[in-house]
Design an enzyme around this catalytic site. Structure first.
Site, PDB file in Angstrom:
ATOM      1  N   GLU A 118       5.630  -3.381   0.900  1.00  0.00           N
ATOM      2  CA  GLU A 118       5.715  -3.105  -0.545  1.00  0.00           C
ATOM      3  C   GLU A 118       4.969  -1.798  -0.754  1.00  0.00           C
ATOM      4  O   GLU A 118       3.731  -1.779  -0.726  1.00  0.00           O
ATOM      5  CB  GLU A 118       5.047  -4.233  -1.348  1.00  0.00           C
ATOM      6  CG  GLU A 118       5.766  -5.563  -1.328  1.00  0.00           C
ATOM      7  CD  GLU A 118       6.918  -5.632  -2.320  1.00  0.00           C
ATOM      8  OE1 GLU A 118       7.209  -4.617  -2.989  1.00  0.00           O
ATOM      9  OE2 GLU A 118       7.538  -6.706  -2.414  1.00  0.00           O
ATOM     10  N   LEU A 119       5.690  -0.704  -0.955  1.00  0.00           N
ATOM     11  CA  LEU A 119       5.041   0.615  -0.946  1.00  0.00           C
ATOM     12  C   LEU A 119       5.151   1.303  -2.316  1.00  0.00           C
ATOM     13  O   LEU A 119       5.427   0.660  -3.312  1.00  0.00           O
ATOM     14  CB  LEU A 119       5.652   1.458   0.179  1.00  0.00           C
ATOM     15  CG  LEU A 119       5.721   0.743   1.554  1.00  0.00           C
ATOM     16  CD1 LEU A 119       6.395   1.627   2.587  1.00  0.00           C
ATOM     17  CD2 LEU A 119       4.359   0.308   2.033  1.00  0.00           C
ATOM     18  N   CYS A 160       1.988   0.970  -8.796  1.00  0.00           N
ATOM     19  CA  CYS A 160       3.105   1.407  -7.935  1.00  0.00           C
ATOM     20  C   CYS A 160       4.365   1.678  -8.730  1.00  0.00           C
ATOM     21  O   CYS A 160       5.209   2.466  -8.305  1.00  0.00           O
ATOM     22  CB  CYS A 160       3.361   0.366  -6.859  1.00  0.00           C
ATOM     23  SG  CYS A 160       3.421  -1.301  -7.498  1.00  0.00           S
ATOM     24  N   GLU A 176       4.636  10.536  -5.266  1.00  0.00           N
ATOM     25  CA  GLU A 176       4.025   9.522  -6.131  1.00  0.00           C
ATOM     26  C   GLU A 176       2.703  10.102  -6.638  1.00  0.00           C
ATOM     27  O   GLU A 176       1.795  10.348  -5.836  1.00  0.00           O
ATOM     28  CB  GLU A 176       3.765   8.247  -5.324  1.00  0.00           C
ATOM     29  CG  GLU A 176       3.022   7.195  -6.120  1.00  0.00           C
ATOM     30  CD  GLU A 176       2.700   5.940  -5.308  1.00  0.00           C
ATOM     31  OE1 GLU A 176       2.235   6.057  -4.168  1.00  0.00           O
ATOM     32  OE2 GLU A 176       2.907   4.846  -5.857  1.00  0.00           O
ATOM     33  N   GLY A 189       0.833  -1.203   0.000  1.00  0.00           N
ATOM     34  CA  GLY A 189       0.000   0.000   0.000  1.00  0.00           C
ATOM     35  C   GLY A 189       0.861   1.243   0.000  1.00  0.00           C
ATOM     36  O   GLY A 189       2.014   1.222  -0.457  1.00  0.00           O
ATOM     37  N   SER A 190       0.310   2.318   0.536  1.00  0.00           N
ATOM     38  CA  SER A 190       0.992   3.608   0.439  1.00  0.00           C
ATOM     39  C   SER A 190       2.087   3.754   1.502  1.00  0.00           C
ATOM     40  O   SER A 190       2.081   3.062   2.519  1.00  0.00           O
ATOM     41  CB  SER A 190      -0.037   4.723   0.606  1.00  0.00           C
ATOM     42  OG  SER A 190      -0.636   4.624   1.880  1.00  0.00           O
TER      43      SER A 190
HETATM   44  P1  NAD Z   1      -3.468   2.479   1.222  1.00  0.00           P
HETATM   45  O1  NAD Z   1      -2.161   2.515   1.929  1.00  0.00           O
HETATM   46  O2  NAD Z   1      -4.396   3.597   1.388  1.00  0.00           O
HETATM   47  O3  NAD Z   1      -4.282   1.163   1.672  1.00  0.00           O
HETATM   48  C1  NAD Z   1      -3.722  -0.127   1.579  1.00  0.00           C
HETATM   49  C2  NAD Z   1      -4.406  -1.046   2.586  1.00  0.00           C
HETATM   50  O4  NAD Z   1      -4.087  -0.593   3.898  1.00  0.00           O
HETATM   51  C3  NAD Z   1      -5.929  -1.047   2.491  1.00  0.00           C
HETATM   52  O5  NAD Z   1      -6.398  -2.354   2.715  1.00  0.00           O
HETATM   53  C4  NAD Z   1      -6.327  -0.126   3.633  1.00  0.00           C
HETATM   54  O6  NAD Z   1      -7.611  -0.378   4.164  1.00  0.00           O
HETATM   55  C5  NAD Z   1      -5.272  -0.458   4.661  1.00  0.00           C
HETATM   56  N1  NAD Z   1      -5.084   0.568   5.692  1.00  0.00           N
HETATM   57  C6  NAD Z   1      -5.309   1.895   5.572  1.00  0.00           C
HETATM   58  N2  NAD Z   1      -5.042   2.518   6.745  1.00  0.00           N
HETATM   59  C7  NAD Z   1      -4.610   1.556   7.601  1.00  0.00           C
HETATM   60  C8  NAD Z   1      -4.179   1.559   8.946  1.00  0.00           C
HETATM   61  N3  NAD Z   1      -4.136   2.686   9.648  1.00  0.00           N
HETATM   62  N4  NAD Z   1      -3.796   0.381   9.525  1.00  0.00           N
HETATM   63  C9  NAD Z   1      -3.823  -0.758   8.800  1.00  0.00           C
HETATM   64  N5  NAD Z   1      -4.254  -0.830   7.533  1.00  0.00           N
HETATM   65  C10 NAD Z   1      -4.635   0.306   6.924  1.00  0.00           C
HETATM   66  O7  NAD Z   1      -3.130   2.211  -0.317  1.00  0.00           O
HETATM   67  P2  NAD Z   1      -4.109   2.157  -1.568  1.00  0.00           P
HETATM   68  O8  NAD Z   1      -4.576   3.531  -1.878  1.00  0.00           O
HETATM   69  O9  NAD Z   1      -5.108   1.061  -1.425  1.00  0.00           O
HETATM   70  O10 NAD Z   1      -3.082   1.661  -2.689  1.00  0.00           O
HETATM   71  C11 NAD Z   1      -2.239   2.519  -3.373  1.00  0.00           C
HETATM   72  C12 NAD Z   1      -0.826   2.499  -2.819  1.00  0.00           C
HETATM   73  O11 NAD Z   1      -0.316   1.182  -2.824  1.00  0.00           O
HETATM   74  C13 NAD Z   1       0.123   3.303  -3.690  1.00  0.00           C
HETATM   75  O12 NAD Z   1       0.975   4.065  -2.873  1.00  0.00           O
HETATM   76  C14 NAD Z   1       0.893   2.234  -4.439  1.00  0.00           C
HETATM   77  O13 NAD Z   1       2.163   2.639  -4.876  1.00  0.00           O
HETATM   78  C15 NAD Z   1       0.989   1.158  -3.420  1.00  0.00           C
HETATM   79  N6  NAD Z   1       1.245  -0.127  -4.058  1.00  0.00           N
HETATM   80  C16 NAD Z   1       2.469  -0.715  -3.911  1.00  0.00           C
HETATM   81  C17 NAD Z   1       2.732  -1.917  -4.554  1.00  0.00           C
HETATM   82  C18 NAD Z   1       4.043  -2.625  -4.405  1.00  0.00           C
HETATM   83  O14 NAD Z   1       4.100  -3.816  -4.699  1.00  0.00           O
HETATM   84  N7  NAD Z   1       5.104  -1.964  -3.974  1.00  0.00           N
HETATM   85  C19 NAD Z   1       1.762  -2.500  -5.355  1.00  0.00           C
HETATM   86  C20 NAD Z   1       0.529  -1.854  -5.490  1.00  0.00           C
HETATM   87  C21 NAD Z   1       0.278  -0.678  -4.831  1.00  0.00           C
END
Ligand code: NAD
Length: 471
Positions: A247-248, A281, A374, A227-228
């Site tokens: 993995e961010l 990502c 990003e 995620g982010s």
């Molecule tokens: P996000 O970080 O907003 O959410 C990801 C997950 O985390 C979701 O399931 C969300 O509900 C959960 N989450 C949110 N707040 C949380 C908390 N406080 N505690 C625990 N879990 C929590 O990301 P997104 O908007 O769903 O996805 C986009 C991001 O993911 C982008 O930054 C992208 O670059 C990254 N990404 C990275 C990869 C990689 O492999 N490096 C792949 C795909 C996406």
């Protein structure tokens, strides 16, 4: 609206509140999933802890489940692709590719389940060890908490479930609340393929209500998060004592050297920068073009980007669909407005309903969000440089370094770039927006601290136990 239950310890679960999942394209209902609470998360963790005590799911059975799941998923690609297209707004052609890749991810995971072993330690190699037989065996690290993002709602879930199953770790999965249905369907498919029902729980809900309690719960030994950056960093802080795999995001660069085939490079950027509206990502974001080719690259890019076919994700011809939400599109539009205000020449980037039209930003100041952060939207910046060393420094000048690309016909320049670009992956004569599911995939700095790809993830989800035998 179709109700899709979550799953705890093998049983379907609903809740007092529901989360409605709607298409980002037209708001059409896709389904609703329960908004689970910390108490549900605790139940799921308790169920997973119980499973860990049993030792009744051997390697061959784990491999067979993954092989069967890969076959079934291959047969049902279309059904999964439609779900992805509807809940994530991903163009159907790309959604199909994702579903097919998820089947491959299971295939590669099945291979790891068969291969999982350890190593012989040459005890005789030291004076003190002589006379003993030594070996190290891989054991499951414990319960895996998997938290996944919206943008690859199937394959990134597969990248957590496949290796965890191969490793022998029970799982509690927390999928993105915007796109949970693909994940639930994938888990159903695994159970149909023979995964013991209580081996996996799916806790649907928001980050704070289900993600945080999952990370904080004492049961999971491993937290695997995609995620982010801000959420990843927060998880790292609150997951004290656990193995945290991150993995961010990134603002991936591509360098274009003199002599490179510019048409080939620009065609690759057309996909790499704009596929899934840039919500990838490793989306190509920072194009660094040698001064001698800068004007031509910029011109060709603007030309080709204008030909991207925008529209309904379910339309076979669509190349660029909606962004995940109006808020996401507004954020990117604001960043583009700031770039314009700072004097950068911006083409595109207009709102057309849920779509943000593809944007090309010429030579923005380096402190601007469109360059430094990003973007995670359909935006590419183009910046000139003087010589390859300068381009490499510019590429490296980012906190989050996942993958970088270099287009060059010059072997020496390619090898120098491969050596000096401090990224998780360097792609020569390609955009950074490429991933094979068997490669080691991950970033450095803020982009992450691990490598996915079943052969690598399984190491992170197991621990070595050394055994010494003396006669
Ligand atoms: P996000 O970080 O907003 O959410 C990801 C997950 O985390 C979701 O399931 C969300 O509900 C959960 N989450 C949110 N707040 C949380 C908390 N406080 N505690 C625990 N879990 C929590 O990301 P997104 O908007 O769903 O996805 C986009 C991001 O993911 C982008 O930054 C992208 O670059 C990254 N990404 C990275 C990869 C990689 O492999 N490096 C792949 C795909 C996406």
């Amino acid at each position: 609206m179709l109700q899709v239950p979550a799953r705890i310890g093998g049983r379907p679960v609903s809740a007092a509140e529901w989360i409605e999942v709607r298409s980002p394209w037209d708001g059409a209902p896709v389904g609703r999933v329960p908004a689970l609470t910390p108490a549900h998360v605790a139940d799921a963790c308790a169920a997973a802890a119980k499973v860990l005590e049993r030792r009744d799911f051997p390697q061959h059975a784990r491999a067979e489940v993954l092989e069967r799941a890969a076959e079934t998923l291959t047969e049902r690609v279309e059904e999964f692709a439609v779900t992805i297209a509807r809940e994530a707004g991903k163009p159907i052609v790309d959604a199909r590719a994702e579903a097919a890749r998820a089947a491959d991810t299971f295939r590669f995971s099945a291979v790891e389940a068969r291969k999982l072993s350890g190593e012989l330690i040459p005890m005789d190699a030291s004076r003190g060890g002589a006379g003993r037989l030594g070996f190290a065996v891989r054991h499951p690290a414990g319960v895996v908490a998997a938290i996944t993002p919206f943008n690859f709602p199937l394959n990134l879930v597969a990248h957590k479930l496949g290796p965890a199953i191969a490793a022998g770790c029970p799982i509690v999965l927390k999928p993105a609340e915007l796109t949970p249905i693909s994940a639930i369907r994938l888990v159903d498919l695994l159970v149909e393929a023979g995964l013991p029902g209580d081996w996996i729980s799916v806790v649907t809900g928001t980050g704070p209500e289900t993600g945080t309690p999952l990370v904080e719960h004492p049961v999971p030994a491993v937290v695997s998060f995609t995620g982010s950056v801000p959420v990843g960093r927060r998880i790292q802080r609150i997951a004290a004592g656990k193995r945290v795999l991150l993995e961010l995001g990134s603002n991936a660069p591509v360098i274009i050297e003199p002599g490179a085939d510019l048409r080939r490079a620009v065609a690759a950027i057309r996909r790499g920068g704009f596929a899934y509206a840039g919500q990838v990502c490793i989306s190509t974001q920072r194009v660094l073009a040698h001064r001698s080719v800068y004007d031509e690259v910029l011109g060709l890019l603007r030309e080709t980007v204008a030909t991207l076919r925008l529209g309904d994700p379910l339309d076979e011809r669509t190349e660029l669909g909606p962004m995940i939400s109006a808020a996401a599109a507004d954020r990117v539009a604001d960043w583009l407005a700031a770039a314009r205000a700072a004097g950068a020449e911006v083409t595109g980037g207009e709102r057309q309903g849920p779509i943000l039209t593809p944007a090309v930003v010429a030579d923005p100041a380096r402190h601007l969000d469109v360059y430094r952060q990003e973007v995670f939207g359909p935006v590419v910046t183009v910046t000139p440089y003087g010589e390859i060393g300068e381009a490499i420094s510019m590429a490296n000048d980012s906190e989050a370094r996942l993958q970088a690309g270099v287009f060059t016909p010059d072997l020496a320049a390619a090898l120098r770039a491969a050596n000096e670009l401090r990224f998780g992956g360097v792609l020569i004569n390609d955009v950074p927006t490429f991933r094979a599911d068997q490669q080691p995939y991950g970033g450095v700095g803020d982009a992450g601290n691990t490598r996915e790809g079943p052969a690598y993830a399984i190491n992170e989800m197991t621990e070595l136990r050394f055994v010494s035998v003396s006669a």
